[in-house]
Design an enzyme around this catalytic site. Structure first.
Site, short mmCIF file in Angstrom:
data_model
loop_
_atom_site.label_atom_id
_atom_site.label_comp_id
_atom_site.label_asym_id
_atom_site.label_seq_id
_atom_site.Cartn_x
_atom_site.Cartn_y
_atom_site.Cartn_z
N GLY A 125 6.70 4.09 4.25
CA GLY A 125 6.84 5.24 5.12
C GLY A 125 8.24 5.28 5.68
CG ASN A 126 10.98 7.83 8.79
OD1 ASN A 126 12.00 7.37 8.29
ND2 ASN A 126 10.97 8.65 9.82
N GLY A 127 10.91 4.11 7.61
CA GLY A 127 11.34 2.91 8.34
C GLY A 127 10.46 1.71 8.14
N GLY A 128 9.39 1.83 7.36
CA GLY A 128 8.51 0.68 7.23
C GLY A 128 7.74 0.65 5.93
CB VAL A 134 1.47 0.25 4.93
CG1 VAL A 134 0.06 -0.19 5.32
CG2 VAL A 134 2.04 1.17 6.01
CG ASP A 182 2.79 13.64 10.79
OD1 ASP A 182 2.87 14.78 10.28
OD2 ASP A 182 3.37 12.65 10.33
CG LEU A 226 -1.99 -1.06 1.26
CD1 LEU A 226 -2.68 -1.10 2.61
CD2 LEU A 226 -3.01 -0.82 0.15
N GLY A 227 2.03 1.16 0.57
CA GLY A 227 2.88 2.35 0.59
C GLY A 227 4.10 2.15 1.49
N1 LIG Z 1 -4.95 1.34 7.49
C1 LIG Z 1 -4.55 1.60 6.23
N2 LIG Z 1 -5.31 1.27 5.17
C2 LIG Z 1 -4.90 1.56 3.92
N3 LIG Z 1 -3.74 2.17 3.61
C3 LIG Z 1 -2.92 2.53 4.62
C4 LIG Z 1 -3.28 2.25 5.98
N4 LIG Z 1 -2.28 2.73 6.78
C5 LIG Z 1 -1.37 3.26 5.96
N5 LIG Z 1 -1.73 3.14 4.67
C6 LIG Z 1 -0.97 3.63 3.51
O1 LIG Z 1 0.39 3.19 3.60
C7 LIG Z 1 1.30 4.25 3.32
C8 LIG Z 1 2.31 4.44 4.43
O2 LIG Z 1 1.60 4.54 5.65
P1 LIG Z 1 2.10 5.36 6.91
O3 LIG Z 1 2.10 6.80 6.50
O4 LIG Z 1 1.27 5.01 8.08
O5 LIG Z 1 3.53 4.82 7.12
P2 LIG Z 1 4.66 5.57 7.88
O6 LIG Z 1 5.81 4.65 7.89
O7 LIG Z 1 4.18 5.98 9.23
O8 LIG Z 1 4.82 6.84 6.97
P3 LIG Z 1 5.43 8.25 7.34
O9 LIG Z 1 6.89 8.11 7.21
O10 LIG Z 1 4.81 9.14 6.29
O11 LIG Z 1 4.97 8.62 8.71
C9 LIG Z 1 0.45 5.48 3.05
O12 LIG Z 1 0.37 5.65 1.66
C10 LIG Z 1 -0.90 5.15 3.60
O13 LIG Z 1 -1.92 5.74 2.82
#
Ligand SMILES: Nc1ncnc2c1ncn2[C@@H]1O[C@H](COP(=O)(O)OP(=O)(O)OP(=O)(O)O)[C@@H](O)[C@H]1O
Length: 317
Positions: A57-60, A62, A171, A54-55
């Site tokens: 993020g920072n360190g991970g 999804v 955030d 799905l995407g």
């Molecule tokens: N519950 C969810 N359902 C669908 N898509 C999700 C969900 N949680 C996160 N995503 C998608 O996954 C991607 C990364 O999610 P997220 O921002 O939570 O990760 P992160 O590691 O915390 O990112 P960041 O570094 O931006 O804080 C985003 O594109 C988000 O839209």
């Protein structure tokens, strides 16, 4: 078109230092047991199969995943074992905050947290199949006031519930507000959120997406060495709604790339941005109530839920 989209979404985070400049990578000792889900049996890695990414993020990363037995779909956030200690610590903080907020209907629901044999930390969450408000803005264009009023109400209900549980999100921005095909709007990404021990405990750390931070967060010393995390969420909400209405980040012109020094000066020393003439008096007043420079003058989430902009009959917007 692609160029316009690219320009509309400048990277509003300050760049991270090169990885060689960051702290050395070392695994963080894990708590003896991962938090259990709110109810029922704990979900484990063996129960899930990956369907899609799905995407990142920072360190991970999804993933969209399916439960092999129940066929339920979830979002699975994996924080990699080689992530730095701060990121891993935040993963556990994120899961415990999500767990604390499971009864907040406008917050993405928590279904469990576990550690994989590889050391990766996994958070199982409700899957939101409609993407984020940032994606909606990019693909479908700016939001009408009627839609914004509904979005604002949902986010405020989420924030009021979080703040009542002493949780500051820290955030709030279009990318962290997710939607699903039932039309529900929910707050996600608690990676930098904070659980306050006391309702009015102040925040000191400099976390979150820089451009959406309130003036006092750039200079907490000016307000006695700390800031009110709840009021900071309201500022970010004001900027989020503003952006969804005009189609670009409020302090920047369309297509303008952020010059950080200028942007931070505008946030800290300039007047709050004003909506264009096309905005209604109610919407203007609502955004002004969020974007008060003095954090103490900002309305709370509970107060904003009584504002005419969100209370008005949707048909009259
Ligand atoms: N519950 C969810 N359902 C669908 N898509 C999700 C969900 N949680 C996160 N995503 C998608 O996954 C991607 C990364 O999610 P997220 O921002 O939570 O990760 P992160 O590691 O915390 O990112 P960041 O570094 O931006 O804080 C985003 O594109 C988000 O839209």
């Amino acid at each position: 078109m692609a160029l316009v989209r690219h320009r509309r979404q400048p990277n509003l985070r300050l760049p991270l230092p090169e990885s060689s400049e960051r702290r050395p990578r070392f695994p963080l000792p894990l708590p003896p047991t991962a938090p259990k889900p709110a109810g029922g049996d704990a979900i484990t890695a063996a129960d899930l199969e990956n369907l899609a990414v799905l995407g990142h993020g920072n360190g991970g990363t999804v993933y969209k995943v399916r439960h092999k037995t129940t066929s339920a779909t979830y979002a699975l956030k994996i924080i990699h074992s080689n992530a730095d200690a701060t990121t891993r610590r935040r993963a556990f903080a994120e899961s415990s905050i999500l767990r604390r907020a499971t009864d907040c209907p406008r917050v993405v629901r928590f279904h469990g947290c576990f550690e994989k044999p590889s050391g990766d930390v996994a958070i199982v969450m409700e899957y939101m199949d409609g993407g984020s408000l940032e994606t909606a803005l990019t693909t479908s264009g700016t939001f009408s006031e009627k839609r914004l009023a509904a979005v604002a109400r949902d986010i405020l209900e989420g924030l009021a519930c979080l703040h009542a549980r002493n949780i500051a999100h820290r955030d709030i921005k279009p990318a962290n507000i997710l939607v699903n095909s039932q039309g529900e709007v929910k707050i996600a990404d608690f990676g930098v959120s904070k659980l306050m021990c006391r309702a009015l405990e102040a925040c000191k750390s400099y976390v979150g997406t820089c451009a959406y931070m309130s003036p006092e967060r750039f200079d907490p010393e000016a307000s006695g060495g700390n800031y009110n995390g709840f009021a900071a969420d309201i500022w970010s909400l004001g900027l989020t709604l503003f952006e969804l209405y005009v189609g670009h980040f409020p302090f920047l012109e369309t297509g303008q790339r952020p010059d950080w020094a200028t942007l931070i000066c505008a946030i800290c020393y300039g007047d709050p941005p004003s909506l264009p003439e096309t905005a209604s008096a109610e919407f203007r007043s609502f955004v002004e109530s969020c974007l008060k420079k003095e954090s103490g003058d900002r309305w709370t989430a509970a107060q904003l839920l009584t504002h005419p902009f969100v209370c008005k009959d949707p048909e009259t917007h």
